[in-house]
Design a protein around this motif. Structure first.
Motif, short mmCIF file in Angstrom:
data_model
loop_
_atom_site.label_atom_id
_atom_site.label_comp_id
_atom_site.label_asym_id
_atom_site.label_seq_id
_atom_site.Cartn_x
_atom_site.Cartn_y
_atom_site.Cartn_z
N PRO A 326 0.89 -1.23 0.06
CA PRO A 326 -0.01 0.20 -0.23
C PRO A 326 0.68 1.27 -0.06
CG PRO A 326 0.12 -0.78 2.16
CD PRO A 326 0.61 -2.08 1.25
N LYS A 327 2.09 1.22 0.44
CA LYS A 327 2.89 2.43 0.31
C LYS A 327 3.39 2.81 -0.86
CE LYS A 327 4.21 1.64 5.19
NZ LYS A 327 3.37 0.63 5.54
N MET A 328 3.38 1.72 -1.90
CA MET A 328 3.93 1.85 -3.27
C MET A 328 2.68 1.94 -4.41
SD MET A 328 7.23 -0.73 -3.14
CE MET A 328 6.39 -2.02 -2.68
N LEU A 329 1.34 1.84 -4.14
CA LEU A 329 0.37 1.64 -5.01
C LEU A 329 0.18 3.17 -5.42
CD1 LEU A 329 -1.72 -0.40 -5.90
CD2 LEU A 329 -3.33 0.69 -4.48
N ALA A 330 0.03 3.47 -6.88
CA ALA A 330 0.01 4.53 -7.19
C ALA A 330 -1.44 5.19 -7.65
CB ALA A 330 0.62 4.90 -8.92
N ASN A 331 -2.41 3.88 -7.84
CA ASN A 331 -3.81 4.32 -8.04
C ASN A 331 -4.44 3.42 -7.33
OD1 ASN A 331 -6.33 4.38 -9.60
ND2 ASN A 331 -5.28 5.39 -11.26
N GLU A 332 -5.52 3.72 -6.81
CA GLU A 332 -6.56 2.83 -6.07
C GLU A 332 -7.02 2.14 -6.93
OE1 GLU A 332 -10.61 3.77 -4.01
OE2 GLU A 332 -9.05 4.48 -2.56
N LYS A 333 -7.27 2.19 -8.18
CA LYS A 333 -8.18 1.07 -8.88
C LYS A 333 -7.01 -0.19 -9.24
CE LYS A 333 -12.22 3.19 -11.03
NZ LYS A 333 -12.98 3.45 -12.40
N GLU A 334 -5.92 0.04 -9.26
CA GLU A 334 -4.67 -1.03 -9.22
C GLU A 334 -4.96 -1.96 -8.36
OE1 GLU A 334 -0.87 1.16 -9.46
OE2 GLU A 334 -1.62 2.25 -11.47
N ILE A 335 -5.68 -1.86 -7.22
CA ILE A 335 -5.90 -2.81 -6.25
C ILE A 335 -6.58 -4.20 -6.86
CG2 ILE A 335 -7.42 -3.55 -4.34
CD1 ILE A 335 -6.97 -0.78 -3.20
N LEU A 336 -7.09 -4.26 -7.77
CA LEU A 336 -7.64 -5.17 -8.34
C LEU A 336 -6.71 -6.06 -9.37
CD1 LEU A 336 -9.87 -6.95 -9.77
CD2 LEU A 336 -10.30 -5.53 -11.88
N PHE A 337 -5.90 -5.57 -9.85
CA PHE A 337 -4.87 -5.92 -10.99
C PHE A 337 -3.56 -6.46 -9.80
CE2 PHE A 337 -0.44 -5.35 -13.06
CZ PHE A 337 -0.59 -6.48 -13.86
N VAL A 338 -3.29 -5.86 -8.92
CA VAL A 338 -2.40 -6.23 -8.12
C VAL A 338 -2.65 -7.39 -7.01
CG1 VAL A 338 -0.78 -5.43 -6.14
CG2 VAL A 338 -1.06 -3.98 -8.16
N GLY A 339 -3.92 -6.82 -6.31
CA GLY A 339 -4.40 -7.84 -5.14
C GLY A 339 -5.05 -9.12 -5.75
N TYR A 340 -6.08 -9.08 -6.66
CA TYR A 340 -6.75 -10.03 -7.15
C TYR A 340 -5.99 -10.96 -8.19
CZ TYR A 340 -11.09 -13.24 -7.73
OH TYR A 340 -11.83 -14.00 -7.92
#
Length: 614
Positions: A326-340
């Protein structure tokens, strides 16, 4: 039905997994992102708000995917499925496919989302704010305690593969200077990610092939011929160093490099399976599903849920998703790509590991994974499980493979076995084996460096309550002290433990942490008026809590106490007690939040109900 399932082609499982995961990402992952979490790319992420060039660093989403995947995909998706193969291939395959889609992927997205919205703070800090300070403090102690057990279990998984195996150890060590070179290039040269990636890959391949010839020189061979205790100490030292260096210098480039290695190797394995069409020699279900197996002593239910942790759902992911990512995530919508997305890839890795192990003849599998001092008794009780091809692999690889427990070696042999059946590859068996060992060790070390760093964050947060200076994340004495204390804690367990005793404890603690992540973050979703959508994280969270308490009770009562393993029994009991307190606090908070919302709806009617659900 069982006769039909026995001896099926491995391609069947590969096809089912690819189809299911593609559908899951396209529909279920997007559903969680848009309906449950309601991701918004206009929100400022912690990486942008608190950018400091050390821990808070805005990172390209593909590089961040590499870091996150490398950090979460440690030994678990490789070792767990291999150990679970003693039950047959079917239980593990079902749990990986279902658990990854409905549990692990949801867990990783929800926890990462919660940490981003809480300014990149830890799971304990989130629990403190969402549930209460007392619960948050207990959660902090529990997470730190469980993280220590987790890192010990992950570290032990590869030690049996690398001790007295010079070539294998050499290929692992060379990844570290290569990663530092990549980190310096990406840091100080613009638009250099592609160049650094190609250079790192080339250097890695040169190191693997050169290692074979270098180990032919006795003095060099002796330099890398380490025993179990030496490797145990070295892993702890590495964890300490990686946790105190700037994140861009070693941790991120090493994770990025290892991601290419991991995904590339899994794709190669998938192509090998496509080419060879191997049969799953391990039956769908073995006689050990009721317990008493030489690898895992408990029955398939509930132990399949704690033996295969990473690869289906894993609490260790919550540590990374509330630590470095979470300290390196540039855009909140990238949570889908990175997380899931990263979780689905890890699930595929776990399935490939299961397939590789199950293509071995059952007798060969059990000869590798049964401790040497127990093997004679095991063979006397199960004469049908004699070795078939093991001696062939011993001669080809040049290492005695008997009793190398922990799953890493049997996975490497299984991978070498698949590649060995490709024309003209027979003479490269030793290369494939050592490549597979490095592949597994890199998985483990990338989790150790990220996990130790996150453990340092946790410990600094806790010590700050007593010594305020520890709150300053850039205070060098605080970094060194907290890193030393944390590293020593898990390093001691590595030095004194073994896989057969630590891995079930790791599984229990890891899955309790997964339940904690889901349950704590569900509290946040309820507070944010997500209504019925909160059930999509609440249901897997409660399920994992119940199933893990069941497995923990059996492990303590039927295995640790009868074998007089009182320390391990105590550690398991403490982990379950701490988490039980956290769960009770969360459920009370749920009740209070839901009661308040119901009261408002009763008082003010349907207009307020519609507003609350929004």
């Amino acid at each position: 039905m069982m006769e039909f399932l026995n001896g099926i082609n491995a391609l069947t499982l590969v096809f089912v997994a690819l189809l299911l995961f593609a559908i899951a990402y396209r529909f279920y992952g997007i559903f969680i992102a848009s309906k449950v979490l309601r991701l918004n790319d206009k929100n400022t992420t912690p990486a942008v708000e608190f950018a400091d060039g050390h821990d808070y660093v805005k990172t390209n989403k593909h590089v961040l995917f590499g870091h996150h995947f490398a950090a979460i995909a440690a030994a678990g998706p490789l070792v767990g499925p291999v150990l679970a193969a003693q039950f047959g291939y079917l239980p593990g395959a079902i749990w990986i496919l279902i658990g990854c889609v409905l549990g692990g992927g949801v867990h990783d997205m929800v926890v990462l989302f919660a940490s981003v919205r809480h300014k990149g703070e830890s799971l304990a800090s989130i629990a403190s704010k969402e549930i209460g300070p007392a619960t948050g403090t207990i959660a902090g102690v529990a997470v730190l305690f469980i993280l220590i057990l987790t890192l010990a279990g992950l570290s032990l998984a590869c030690i049996s593969a690398m001790h007295e195996a010079s070539w294998s150890l050499f290929t692992v060590i060379i990844t570290m200077p290569i990663a530092i070179i990549m980190g310096l290039i990406m840091r100080y040269r613009q638009n250099s990610i592609t160049f650094a990636s190609i250079l790192g890959g080339v250097l890695l391949l040169i190191g693997i092939f050169a290692g074979h010839d270098l180990m032919g020189y006795e003095h060099i061979n002796n330099l890398f011929h380490w025993d179990v205790h030496t490797i145990s100490i070295a892993i702890a030292v590495y964890g300490f160093v990686a946790s105190v260096l700037p994140i861009w210098l070693l941790l991120v480039p090493r994770d990025y490099l290892s991601t290419y290695l991991k995904i590339g190797t899994i794709l190669m394995l998938a192509v090998g399976i496509l080419f060879v069409h191997p049969t799953l020699e391990m039956p769908a279900l073995t006689s050990f599903i009721h317990g008493g197996g030489p690898v895992i002593g408990g029955p398939v239910l509930p132990f399949i849920f704690i033996v295969i942790a990473c690869g289906a759902i894993s609490g260790f992911h919550a540590v990374i998703a509330t630590g470095t990512t979470p300290k390196m995530l540039a855009n909140e919508k990238e949570i889908l790509f990175v997380g899931y997305g990263a979780m689905l890839v890890e699930g595929f890795v776990a399935l490939m590991a299961l397939i590789a192990a199950c293509t071995l003849m059952p007798g060969d599998y059990f000869a590798i994974n049964t401790p040497i001092h127990n093997y004679a008794d095991f063979l006397a009780a199960h004469p049908d499980l004699h070795t078939v091809d093991l001696q062939h692999f011993i001669e080809k690889i040049g290492i005695d493979l008997h009793g190398r427990t922990g799953g890493a070696v049997s996975l490497a042999v299984g991978m070498a076995h698949i590649f060995d059946n490709i024309p003209f590859m027979d003479e490269l068996t030793a290369y494939w084996y050592n490549f597979a060992i490095m592949f597994e060790a890199v998985f483990i070390l990338t989790a150790i460096d990220a996990g130790t760093r996150v453990g340092r964050f946790f410990l600094q947060e806790m010590l700050a309550g007593v010594i305020p200076q520890f709150k300053n994340k850039n205070w060098v004495p605080g970094i060194l002290i907290s890193s030393s204390l944390f590293t020593f804690s898990w390093g001691y367990l590595v030095y004194t433990g073994n896989v057969s005793s630590i891995w079930p404890l790791f599984g229990i603690s890891n899955q309790l942490l997964a339940a904690c992540g889901l349950i704590v973050c569900t509290t946040m979703l309820i507070r944010m008026n997500r209504g019925k959508y909160a059930l999509f994280s609440a249901i897997p969270g409660v399920f994992m809590a119940l199933i893990t308490f069941w497995a923990g009770y059996i492990q303590v009562k039927d295995m640790y106490l009868p074998n007089q393993q009182y320390l391990l029994a105590s550690l398991a009991a403490i982990a379950m007690l701490l988490m039980l307190i956290v769960f009770i606090g969360a459920f009370r908070k749920w009740y209070g939040l839901l009661k308040t919302k119901t009261l408002h709806i009763d008082m003010y009617g349907e207009e307020v109900k519609e507003l609350v659900e929004r």
